[in-house]
Motif scaffolding. Structure first.
Motif, PDB file in Angstrom:
ATOM      1  N   GLY A 140       0.780  -1.220   0.000  1.00 55.39           N
ATOM      2  CA  GLY A 140       0.000   0.000   0.000  1.00 55.39           C
ATOM      3  C   GLY A 140       0.811   1.269   0.000  1.00 55.39           C
ATOM      4  N   MET A 141       2.084   1.199   0.060  1.00 51.88           N
ATOM      5  CA  MET A 141       2.942   2.386   0.115  1.00 51.88           C
ATOM      6  C   MET A 141       3.699   2.514  -1.212  1.00 51.88           C
ATOM      7  N   LYS A 142       3.544   3.650  -1.859  1.00 56.39           N
ATOM      8  CA  LYS A 142       4.205   3.918  -3.126  1.00 56.39           C
ATOM      9  C   LYS A 142       5.577   4.528  -2.853  1.00 56.39           C
ATOM     10  N   LYS A 143       6.476   4.284  -3.720  1.00 58.10           N
ATOM     11  CA  LYS A 143       7.807   4.893  -3.719  1.00 58.10           C
ATOM     12  C   LYS A 143       8.545   4.633  -2.415  1.00 58.10           C
ATOM     13  N   MET A 144       8.362   3.439  -1.825  1.00 58.55           N
ATOM     14  CA  MET A 144       9.045   3.103  -0.584  1.00 58.55           C
ATOM     15  C   MET A 144       9.545   1.666  -0.643  1.00 58.55           C
ATOM     16  N   LEU A 145      10.668   1.405   0.107  1.00 56.46           N
ATOM     17  CA  LEU A 145      11.234   0.069   0.268  1.00 56.46           C
ATOM     18  C   LEU A 145      11.649  -0.106   1.736  1.00 56.46           C
ATOM     19  N   ARG A 146      11.550  -1.341   2.252  1.00 51.42           N
ATOM     20  CA  ARG A 146      11.975  -1.635   3.628  1.00 51.42           C
ATOM     21  C   ARG A 146      13.206  -2.524   3.585  1.00 51.42           C
ATOM     22  N   VAL A 147      14.252  -2.105   4.361  1.00 48.08           N
ATOM     23  CA  VAL A 147      15.503  -2.833   4.459  1.00 48.08           C
ATOM     24  C   VAL A 147      15.613  -3.381   5.888  1.00 48.08           C
ATOM     25  N   SER A 148      15.912  -4.674   6.004  1.00 50.55           N
ATOM     26  CA  SER A 148      16.004  -5.314   7.325  1.00 50.55           C
ATOM     27  C   SER A 148      17.239  -6.195   7.398  1.00 50.55           C
ATOM     28  N   TRP A 149      17.741  -6.452   8.679  1.00 46.71           N
ATOM     29  CA  TRP A 149      18.926  -7.283   8.910  1.00 46.71           C
ATOM     30  C   TRP A 149      18.845  -7.893  10.295  1.00 46.71           C
ATOM     31  N   GLU A 150      19.720  -8.807  10.581  1.00 46.06           N
ATOM     32  CA  GLU A 150      19.750  -9.452  11.880  1.00 46.06           C
ATOM     33  C   GLU A 150      20.418  -8.530  12.910  1.00 46.06           C
ATOM     34  N   ARG A 151      19.885  -8.618  14.083  1.00 46.64           N
ATOM     35  CA  ARG A 151      20.390  -7.733  15.136  1.00 46.64           C
ATOM     36  C   ARG A 151      21.084  -8.571  16.210  1.00 46.64           C
ATOM     37  N   ASP A 152      22.239  -8.085  16.754  1.00 42.10           N
ATOM     38  CA  ASP A 152      22.918  -8.680  17.898  1.00 42.10           C
ATOM     39  C   ASP A 152      23.487  -7.561  18.773  1.00 42.10           C
ATOM     40  N   MET A 153      24.116  -7.945  19.861  1.00 41.13           N
ATOM     41  CA  MET A 153      24.597  -6.948  20.813  1.00 41.13           C
ATOM     42  C   MET A 153      25.731  -6.118  20.240  1.00 41.13           C
ATOM     43  N   ASP A 154      26.511  -6.740  19.365  1.00 39.83           N
ATOM     44  CA  ASP A 154      27.655  -5.997  18.831  1.00 39.83           C
ATOM     45  C   ASP A 154      27.238  -5.024  17.711  1.00 39.83           C
ATOM     46  N   ARG A 155      26.139  -5.312  17.011  1.00 43.84           N
ATOM     47  CA  ARG A 155      25.735  -4.478  15.880  1.00 43.84           C
ATOM     48  C   ARG A 155      24.705  -3.459  16.344  1.00 43.84           C
ATOM     49  N   ASN A 156      25.138  -2.550  17.105  1.00 45.47           N
ATOM     50  CA  ASN A 156      24.218  -1.535  17.608  1.00 45.47           C
ATOM     51  C   ASN A 156      24.229  -0.269  16.761  1.00 45.47           C
ATOM     52  N   LYS A 157      25.123  -0.201  15.782  1.00 48.63           N
ATOM     53  CA  LYS A 157      25.173   0.970  14.897  1.00 48.63           C
ATOM     54  C   LYS A 157      25.450   0.484  13.472  1.00 48.63           C
ATOM     55  N   CYS A 158      24.540   0.842  12.533  1.00 47.17           N
ATOM     56  CA  CYS A 158      24.676   0.407  11.133  1.00 47.17           C
ATOM     57  C   CYS A 158      24.376   1.586  10.202  1.00 47.17           C
ATOM     58  N   ARG A 159      24.817   1.479   8.988  1.00 49.28           N
ATOM     59  CA  ARG A 159      24.484   2.464   7.939  1.00 49.28           C
ATOM     60  C   ARG A 159      24.143   1.727   6.648  1.00 49.28           C
ATOM     61  N   ILE A 160      23.167   2.314   5.909  1.00 47.39           N
ATOM     62  CA  ILE A 160      22.608   1.690   4.694  1.00 47.39           C
ATOM     63  C   ILE A 160      23.051   2.503   3.478  1.00 47.39           C
ATOM     64  N   ARG A 161      23.400   1.776   2.424  1.00 45.35           N
ATOM     65  CA  ARG A 161      23.787   2.387   1.142  1.00 45.35           C
ATOM     66  C   ARG A 161      22.842   1.864   0.061  1.00 45.35           C
ATOM     67  N   TYR A 162      22.208   2.764  -0.697  1.00 46.07           N
ATOM     68  CA  TYR A 162      21.292   2.350  -1.775  1.00 46.07           C
ATOM     69  C   TYR A 162      21.445   3.288  -2.965  1.00 46.07           C
ATOM     70  N   ARG A 163      21.097   2.746  -4.147  1.00 40.54           N
ATOM     71  CA  ARG A 163      21.220   3.520  -5.394  1.00 40.54           C
ATOM     72  C   ARG A 163      20.158   3.065  -6.383  1.00 40.54           C
ATOM     73  N   ASN A 164      19.764   3.987  -7.257  1.00 39.50           N
ATOM     74  CA  ASN A 164      18.817   3.701  -8.337  1.00 39.50           C
ATOM     75  C   ASN A 164      19.544   2.935  -9.438  1.00 39.50           C
ATOM     76  N   MET A 165      19.021   1.788  -9.844  1.00 36.67           N
ATOM     77  CA  MET A 165      19.685   0.969 -10.848  1.00 36.67           C
ATOM     78  C   MET A 165      19.696   1.617 -12.229  1.00 36.67           C
ATOM     79  N   LYS A 166      18.837   2.610 -12.455  1.00 37.65           N
ATOM     80  CA  LYS A 166      18.814   3.293 -13.740  1.00 37.65           C
ATOM     81  C   LYS A 166      19.913   4.325 -13.855  1.00 37.65           C
TER      82      LYS A 166
END
Length: 837
Positions: free
Chosen positions: A225-251
């Motif tokens: 139901g949401m246009k122009k949106m994507l959800r990114v998810s990953w596994e969480r543990d005690m050591d991974r308390n800070k993350c950063r996401i990189r994304y780009r348009n394939m076109k």
């Protein structure tokens, strides 16, 4: 043994050895230093040689003698300055007249002593192993031993299992396996090679700071139901308390500037917003443990696609109109371009086409298709055609195109003037001007002139400009394109202006096919066929006709491209020529096939004149022959009149034809000489012999012979003239006589001596002959006319005729005679008359 010190190397020289060798053996020196080597000569092997006979080589090249050192009678040395080889070999030989003998060899290596490592840092890869790296000034270039040691507190301990290794070119990092986890420790690196030793300071390491996490798996998906949106998810543990996401348009491109970054704390998912609809995105993630200095490696990129939306733009619609049929109908080809992904915003499932009449807006046709082209039949009136593209989310805006009526199209006129096309920098540029200032929109259409399929046409809408540059790859070289510019006035497409041009021209693929016609004495026509458009590779600017004789000089004639034949002139008669035609574009020319021809001996005019003259001559001969056949006798009297003999009178025909019936007595019978005057040559003895045979067949005692003949050669005498003369023997008489010259009067018959006038039965004839000869003696001079008239003789075969014997001779005639000056009797050659008594 005496020890000798030289620069960079210490060696030992032997007083006397039983074998030969080089020392020092396999030395390692510092690069750029001076090297001294020594070679000993075994006296037992070479008793007659000494150290002065030793020769040195470096990598096969002979070393100059000024670098040699004579230590003693059996030891020779050599000095090599500034040795820069990483590895080299040196050999010593003993000199012999024929071939030098090898004594010994040694390998030399050069490098640098190790320097103390600096900037040592380590990374703990998840507590399993540690990777350390460092820097130092330069490589050693020789094999160097590396050793790393650890210190926990104040005690040195074996923290790493594989703490020793070797490296030749200089190691700058190494991966170690730890034995036990220490919160903090100190490490030191030691280096050693044949040229020296070095060690670093002990560098303290904290395990929490040097910890580096491994890559984190990531997932990407849509949000319902949401246009122009994507959800990114990953596994969480005690050591991974800070993350950063990189994304780009394939076109977009794959450069670093195309990436977007988002940092998250204490979460295991992230929603990406403000994306493009129905667009693919590549997403990756990396994390870091709090307190650490090192981020983990980027995870493997995952692809996610946003949801579809209604197409944002109408299709790019175009048409090709065929001519109106006499029935009023016409064929319309409709084409449209496929929407781009950022315009379609989804997967296009099909197209809906509708046709309306412009007058009453009634629907006349409706079609659904998945192709990008369709063909419809319309009538001669004006129509409005619309095309709509649709996907799962909805319909695109309507693309409308007006089809003018046949009457409008026939009255329309081009509004685009000064249309030009030029190819610069591998691109085609079109410029034009318009005669109507209210026109601001145009359609540029182009296609290959050899392409018959209308669906292969390309077009582009241009607004607020009178110049447009085609994108690269729109045109192919060596092909002719038709470029048209349609002005658009109030949403109506008007009559176009067109131009044909080549994007890039080349030489023709094939030359013209030539042939020769109308070959004459000095001229010939060369004809050729126009080159096909697909093989011309450009605009033909001219044709050149080349022709040459065997062993002659080639001559060329250039003509305009509009001509397809040329008349060669000033050629040589009866000479073979070879010719060909070359077609040329601005890029060059290509020759065609060779044709060979031979010029005529005579020209057409000469042949006609000869035939005319020959025909006239034949006509004259036919006319003359016809006249000859019709007027033969008249013409004969005109051209060949009958000329009487100048000496003899005309004789009565009855007297000539009167038979002699009076017989002679058997005992007084005399064989007459029968002479036939014929046309013969002076030396023709054959017919004379025939005459002799004829005369020889007469019987002396039993019968008289009469020779009948016919004068067939001259045609001047119509009756036979006979001459009878008494002779002892006709055969002997003619053999004794010589053929008289027709130009001079000779005696033909001579009086025989044995016969007397009384006994001869022809005595009366002789008396008459004498009398006649006396009368005409004065008139027997040579006559030139007679000479010409009596030029030949003709002898005919005589026949023996049996005449009945009679006792009395009724009548006796003698031929007219002529007397010469000496008294001998002669008869005119063409007037001798033989008669039978």
């Amino acid at each position: 043994m005496e020890r000798i010190r030289v620069t960079g190397v210490s060696v030992f020289a032997y007083e006397d050895v039983g074998h030969h060798q080089v020392f020092p053996l396999s030395p390692v020196i510092e690069r750029g230093s001076t090297l001294e080597l020594f070679c000993s000569l075994g006296k037992k092997l070479y008793p007659y040689k000494n150290a002065s006979h030793i020769i040195w080589t470096l990598n096969g090249d002979r070393i100059a003698k000024e670098n040699y050192i004579i230590v003693n009678d059996s030891v020779s040395g050599v000095v090599i300055h500034n040795f820069t080889y990483e590895e080299a070999h040196v050999k010593c030989y003993v000199d012999f007249p024929i071939e030098k003998q090898h004594l010994a060899r040694t390998e030399i290596k050069s490098g640098f002593p190790p320097s103390a490592p600096e900037n040592i840092s380590c990374i703990d890869n998840g507590g399993k192993n540690i990777t350390c790296s460092w820097t130092f000034g330069r490589d050693t270039y020789i094999e160097t031993d590396y050793t790393i040691i650890g210190k926990q507190g104040r005690e040195w301990k074996k923290i790493f299992l594989n703490n020793t290794w070797k490296s030749k070119n200089g190691s700058r990092s190494h991966n170690f396996q730890t034995t036990v986890f220490y919160p903090s420790f100190c490490i030191q690196l030691k280096l050693e090679n044949p040229l020296g030793k070095a060690e670093s300071q002990c560098v303290s390491q904290i395990s929490e700071e040097i910890l580096k996490l491994g890559p984190t798996p990531v997932k990407v998906g849509k949000i319902p139901g949401m246009k122009k949106m994507l959800r990114v998810s990953w596994e969480r543990d005690m050591d991974r308390n800070k993350c950063r996401i990189r994304y780009r348009n394939m076109k977009q491109n794959d450069s670093k500037e195309a990436y977007n970054f988002t940092e998250m704390y204490q979460q295991n998912y992230c929603d990406l917003t403000n994306l493009w609809s129905f667009t693919e995105y590549a997403v990756a993630i990396q994390c870091i443990k709090e307190g650490s200095k090192f981020w983990s490696e980027w995870s493997r990129e995952q692809i996610g696609t946003t949801e579809e939306e209604v197409p944002s733009k109408e299709v790019d619609l175009w048409r090709v109109l065929e001519k109106c049929q006499p029935t009023g109908s016409r064929l319309v080809h409709l084409f449209w371009k496929q929407l781009k992904e950022d315009e379609s915003l989804g997967i296009i499932k099909g197209y809906r086409i509708k046709c309306f009449t412009q007058s009453n807006h009634s629907l006349v046709c409706a079609r659904n298709t998945t192709d990008e082209s369709v063909t419809v039949w319309v009538m001669e009136q004006a129509y409005v055609i619309s095309v709509i593209a649709h996907n799962a989310a909805g319909d695109s805006p309507e693309a409308v195109l007006r089809i003018p009526s046949c009457a409008e199209e026939s009255k329309d006129y081009p509004r685009v003037v000064m249309l030009n096309a030029s190819a610069l920098n591998e691109q085609m540029t079109v410029e034009w001007q318009t005669s109507d200032s209210d026109i601001h929109s145009y359609v540029v259409e182009w296609y290959d002139v050899l392409e018959m399929n209308a669906s292969e046409r390309s077009w582009h809408y241009v607004r607020d400009a009178t110049k447009w540059t085609f994108q690269k790859g729109a045109f192919e070289q060596y092909k002719c394109y038709n470029i048209s510019v349609y002005p658009v006035y109030k949403d109506e497409i008007k009559a176009p202006s067109s131009i044909r041009t080549y994007f890039k021209q080349g030489r023709p693929s094939d030359g013209p096919v030539a042939e020769v016609e109308n070959v004459d004495k000095n001229e010939a026509t060369i004809k050729w066929k126009e080159i096909e458009k697909g093989k011309a590779n450009g605009d033909i600017i001219n044709y050149t006709i080349f022709y040459i004789t065997e062993g002659g000089k080639e001559i060329g004639k250039t003509v305009n491209a509009s001509l397809l034949q040329y008349r060669l002139k000033s050629l040589q008669a009866n000479v073979q020529y070879t010719a060909y035609v070359m077609a040329s574009t601005i890029a060059g020319g290509t020759k065609g096939n060779d044709v060979t021809f031979i010029t005529n001996r005579l020209s057409l005019v000469e042949i006609v004149l000869i035939n005319v003259f020959a025909g006239l001559l034949i006509l004259c001969l036919l006319i003359f022959g016809l006249l000859w056949a019709l007027k033969k006798r008249m013409l004969k009297r005109i051209f060949w009149p009958k000329i009487p003999h100048p000496k003899l009178p005309e004789m009565n025909q009855d007297n000539l034809e009167k038979p002699l019936k009076e017989p002679q007595s058997e005992e007084n019978t005399v064989i007459p000489e029968v002479i036939s005057i014929l046309k013969v040559d002076e030396n023709d003895e054959y017919q004379l012999l025939k005459l002799e045979e004829c005369l020889g067949q007469s019987k002396v005692t039993t019968e008289d012979a009469v020779c009948q003949h016919e004068a067939s050669g001259s045609g001047e005498h119509e009756a036979m003239k006979l001459l009878l003369q008494t002779a002892p023997s006709p055969s002997q008489h003619f053999r004794s006589q010589r053929l008289p010259d027709p130009m001079v009067q000779q005696p033909l018959l001579q009086k025989p001596e044995e016969s007397s006038s009384e006994d001869s039965p022809n005595s009366n004839c002789k008396d008459e002959e004498k009398q006649d000869q006396t009368n005409v003696k004065e008139k027997t001079e040579f006559n030139s006319y007679l000479k010409n008239s009596v030029c030949t003789r003709e002898f005919l075969v005589c026949k023996d005729l049996s005449v009945p014997k009679k006792k009395e001779r009724k009548k006796e005639t003698t031929p007219p005679c002529v007397s010469s000056g000496d008294g001998q009797q002669y008869v005119a050659l063409d007037a001798i008359v033989l008669t039978q008594h």
